[in-house]
Design a protein around this motif. Structure first.
Motif, PDB file in Angstrom:
ATOM      1  N   UNK A  32       0.827  -1.204   0.000  1.00  0.00           N
ATOM      2  CA  UNK A  32       0.000   0.000   0.000  1.00  0.00           C
ATOM      3  C   UNK A  32       0.857   1.248   0.000  1.00  0.00           C
ATOM      4  N   UNK A  35       2.573   1.896  -3.249  1.00  0.00           N
ATOM      5  CA  UNK A  35       1.691   2.494  -4.250  1.00  0.00           C
ATOM      6  C   UNK A  35       1.693   4.013  -4.141  1.00  0.00           C
ATOM      7  N   UNK A  36       1.719   4.503  -2.893  1.00  0.00           N
ATOM      8  CA  UNK A  36       1.758   5.950  -2.697  1.00  0.00           C
ATOM      9  C   UNK A  36       3.016   6.537  -3.339  1.00  0.00           C
ATOM     10  N   UNK A  39       2.400   7.013  -7.005  1.00  0.00           N
ATOM     11  CA  UNK A  39       1.620   8.222  -7.257  1.00  0.00           C
ATOM     12  C   UNK A  39       2.550   9.436  -7.241  1.00  0.00           C
ATOM     13  N   UNK A  42       4.656   9.677 -10.409  1.00  0.00           N
ATOM     14  CA  UNK A  42       3.965  10.173 -11.597  1.00  0.00           C
ATOM     15  C   UNK A  42       3.665  11.657 -11.506  1.00  0.00           C
ATOM     16  N   UNK A  43       3.276  12.092 -10.321  1.00  0.00           N
ATOM     17  CA  UNK A  43       2.942  13.507 -10.214  1.00  0.00           C
ATOM     18  C   UNK A  43       4.199  14.359 -10.426  1.00  0.00           C
ATOM     19  N   UNK A  46       5.094  14.481 -14.068  1.00  0.00           N
ATOM     20  CA  UNK A  46       4.249  15.453 -14.782  1.00  0.00           C
ATOM     21  C   UNK A  46       4.693  16.878 -14.471  1.00  0.00           C
ATOM     22  N   UNK A  50       6.049  19.509 -17.176  1.00  0.00           N
ATOM     23  CA  UNK A  50       5.280  20.743 -17.378  1.00  0.00           C
ATOM     24  C   UNK A  50       6.123  21.976 -17.100  1.00  0.00           C
TER      25      UNK A  50
ATOM     26  N   UNK B  57      -0.402  21.570 -15.255  1.00  0.00           N
ATOM     27  CA  UNK B  57       0.101  20.211 -15.107  1.00  0.00           C
ATOM     28  C   UNK B  57      -0.321  19.401 -16.329  1.00  0.00           C
ATOM     29  N   UNK B  58       0.590  19.229 -17.260  1.00  0.00           N
ATOM     30  CA  UNK B  58       0.285  18.531 -18.521  1.00  0.00           C
ATOM     31  C   UNK B  58      -1.036  19.010 -19.115  1.00  0.00           C
ATOM     32  N   UNK B 189      -4.963   2.736  -0.798  1.00  0.00           N
ATOM     33  CA  UNK B 189      -3.836   3.505  -1.284  1.00  0.00           C
ATOM     34  C   UNK B 189      -3.889   3.631  -2.813  1.00  0.00           C
ATOM     35  N   UNK B 190      -4.460   2.609  -3.475  1.00  0.00           N
ATOM     36  CA  UNK B 190      -4.658   2.717  -4.924  1.00  0.00           C
ATOM     37  C   UNK B 190      -5.540   3.938  -5.216  1.00  0.00           C
ATOM     38  N   UNK B 192      -5.361   6.705  -4.022  1.00  0.00           N
ATOM     39  CA  UNK B 192      -4.543   7.912  -4.169  1.00  0.00           C
ATOM     40  C   UNK B 192      -4.371   8.309  -5.634  1.00  0.00           C
ATOM     41  N   UNK B 193      -4.379   7.311  -6.494  1.00  0.00           N
ATOM     42  CA  UNK B 193      -4.233   7.600  -7.924  1.00  0.00           C
ATOM     43  C   UNK B 193      -5.406   8.430  -8.440  1.00  0.00           C
ATOM     44  N   UNK B 196      -5.592  12.719  -8.881  1.00  0.00           N
ATOM     45  CA  UNK B 196      -5.081  13.558  -9.964  1.00  0.00           C
ATOM     46  C   UNK B 196      -5.633  13.109 -11.313  1.00  0.00           C
ATOM     47  N   UNK B 200      -1.713  11.838 -16.200  1.00  0.00           N
ATOM     48  CA  UNK B 200      -0.325  11.937 -15.737  1.00  0.00           C
ATOM     49  C   UNK B 200       0.303  10.550 -15.567  1.00  0.00           C
ATOM     50  N   UNK B 201      -0.522   9.500 -15.590  1.00  0.00           N
ATOM     51  CA  UNK B 201       0.030   8.145 -15.421  1.00  0.00           C
ATOM     52  C   UNK B 201       0.320   7.504 -16.772  1.00  0.00           C
ATOM     53  N   UNK B 202       1.130   6.453 -16.744  1.00  0.00           N
ATOM     54  CA  UNK B 202       1.372   5.738 -17.997  1.00  0.00           C
ATOM     55  C   UNK B 202       0.196   4.801 -18.305  1.00  0.00           C
ATOM     56  N   UNK B 205      -0.776   1.937 -15.738  1.00  0.00           N
ATOM     57  CA  UNK B 205      -1.485   2.391 -14.536  1.00  0.00           C
ATOM     58  C   UNK B 205      -2.891   2.849 -14.892  1.00  0.00           C
TER      59      UNK B 205
END
Lengths: 272, 266
Positions: A32, A35-36, A39, A42-43, A46, A50, B57-58, B189-190, B192-193, B196, B200-202, B205
């Protein structure tokens, strides 16, 4: 010293057995948290694409990736849940069992938690450090690993863990007064998350805030070890931040002792 | 019909009971609400700092990102408010053997578990979510009409069911393993994706959070429709479909789990 070790060794052992029982649970918990990290990755990716610049506030993208991975590792290494234990034990009265034994209250927690953490830490730290080095090397094209940096990081993590441990014990005594440990703990985690650079590297904050946060004890938890590993602190700066860490460790150690004395005086346990 | 009426009545009684309990520990729930509010503040501060360094942001403006974030909080908060008890099932109710009490009562176990408790802390999420959506909507431009906002409101209960469905499925695992709290945690926690924009993810994901653990359906896709009016069938249909499928599957797994359940603890 040897006698002391003999007293506390069983606590380490108990901790190890405890964690072995809930291994699967721990793995899911770690997944878990990992996974954070994705995230965050990826942010930031980006954000960097940008922003149009390679470096932001002194961090390149590859350094940011290293920062995220190290933050995950460091947070796990220094995690301590003393606050829960103290609160629970006062509430259900099992603290009495610790009081009647000729061992130090804090020390028993410390060693039990060490037993809890040691096996998992090794299982996690070695592959993670390896991963960090692979990322750094492939993204920058040169080997940046330094054994001294690693050793200083380990030292800094140990001090950070002690700060966190004693801080949490202090917090446990205080949170007990609030009664709602879950809510209080959430607030604490939230504040620490920000002040320790978990949410965003402190270098991204306005200058005045950054300076202030760097002095507060929370930067000593995650941020200092990571900056040391990344080689951002050198020379006198390095000594200053290590010294600051040691200062905060002693500060919370002394505070926890004082709170413990005050709490025991007021403690009344019904039943057993 | 009569059964439904009695279910509502039971729900009311449980909630009244909860409020009595809460009034007893006023401090607790203030601490809890502030705690959740602070988490949101910290996330917003993060966004604010990031957007002070980049123009967008993108391609997503700060208002759009905050809207998606705020919108994601509302169904999540509602699920948290009403159905938080499922966490307890996964963490300790089954392990300690306390689940037996539900089996002895003359109501459906899942219904009983769902309505037994409410979690007032969640107001921290719901209120922040509503506030953010209300603040950002006027800034998002003129093509946002009443019709779309109405659809957004209708969609919220379905999206809530996506959360409740996933939580029911993961909590049910505890019937076999005694403990599934951290599996629920992992799935959360998933989530969390979902905070946004999914671009922004591939690809990998994106596919996971769209089709497998579909948290992108809870905010990003509905937001695409609300903000840009794009592809309404996909952006609105998929969340509704996912809600029905996940909740249905959740109910199924739950009842299979109960048959496998052996009392634990002492």
């Amino acid at each position: 010293m040897k006698r002391k070790l003999k007293i506390y060794l069983p606590f380490i052992n108990a901790g190890i057995q405890e964690v072995a029982t809930y291994r699967v649970n721990w793995i899911f918990y770690m997944l878990g948290n990992a996974l954070a990290c994705f995230v965050s990755y990826f942010i930031w990716k980006a954000v960097y694409s940008s922003g149009g610049t390679d470096t932001m506030n002194g961090f390149t993208m590859s350094q940011m990736v290293v920062y995220i991975v190290l933050m995950f590792l460091t947070s796990t290494i220094i995690a301590s849940d003393g606050a829960w234990v103290v609160g629970e034990e006062i509430r259900d009265g099992s603290i009495a069992m610790r009081l009647i034994k000729p061992v130090s209250y804090n020390a028993t927690f410390l060693f039990q938690e060490l037993g809890n953490k040691l096996p998992t830490e090794f299982a996690l730290a070695i592959p993670m450090i390896f991963a960090v080095e692979v990322i750094r090397t492939t993204m920058s094209g040169e080997i940046q690993f330094s054994i001294l940096g690693l050793l200083l990081y380990i030292l800094s993590c140990i001090i950070a863990y002690l700060i966190n441990f004693y801080f949490n014990i202090c917090f446990g005594f205080i949170a007990f007064a609030i009664k709602y440990l879950w809510g209080a703990n959430m607030m604490k985690n939230c504040i620490i998350g920000f002040l320790s650079g978990t949410v965003i590297p402190l270098a991204f904050l306005p200058d005045a805030l950054e300076k202030l946060f760097l002095f507060l004890p929370f930067a000593s938890l995650n941020y200092t070890p990571i900056m040391i590993y990344m080689g951002k602190y050198t020379g006198t700066e390095l000594l200053y931040y290590l010294g600051l860490q040691i200062f905060w460790a002693f500060f919370f150690f002394a505070l926890s002792k004082a709170l413990w004395k005050a709490a025991v005086k007021r403690l009344s346990v019904q039943g057993g | 019909m009569k059964k439904l009426k009695s279910m509502f009545k039971i729900h009311r009684i449980f909630i009244a009971q909860e409020f009595k309990r809460m009034m007893e520990y006023k401090g607790d729930f203030i601490v809890g609400i502030i705690g959740f509010l602070m988490i949101q503040m910290s996330n917003l501060l993060f966004l604010w700092i990031i957007f002070s360094q980049i123009p967008n942001l993108l391609g997503w403006t700060v208002n759009e990102v905050v809207f998606i974030y705020g919108f994601s909080l509302i169904p999540k908060g509602i699920d948290h408010f009403f159905f938080d008890n499922l966490w307890a099932i996964g963490h300790f109710t089954v392990r300690k053997g306390d689940f037996d009490k539900y089996l002895t009562r003359p109501v459906n176990t899942l219904f009983h578990v769902l309505v037994e408790k409410i979690q007032i802390d969640a107001l921290g999420e719901i209120l922040t979510g509503i506030a953010l959506v209300c603040i950002t909507i006027p800034k998002l431009g003129a093509n946002l009409n009443i019709f779309r906002i109405l659809i957004m409101i209708v969609l919220i209960p379905f999206i809530t069911l996506i959360y409740t469905g996933i939580k029911t499925i993961t909590a049910s695992i505890a019937f076999w393993t005694k403990r599934s709290g951290n599996i629920i945690y992992m799935f959360y926690m998933v989530n969390d994706f979902a905070k946004y924009p999914a671009t922004i993810y591939n690809r990998f994901v994106q596919n996971i959070i769209t089709y497998i653990i579909p948290f992108a359906l809870t905010s990003y896709y509905p937001a695409l429709f609300i903000l840009r009016g794009e592809n309404s069938l996909f952006n609105l249909g998929l969340p509704v479909l996912a809600a029905v499928v996940l909740m249905g599957f959740g109910i199924l797994v739950w009842h299979k789990g109960i048959r496998a359940y052996e009392s634990a603890g002492s």
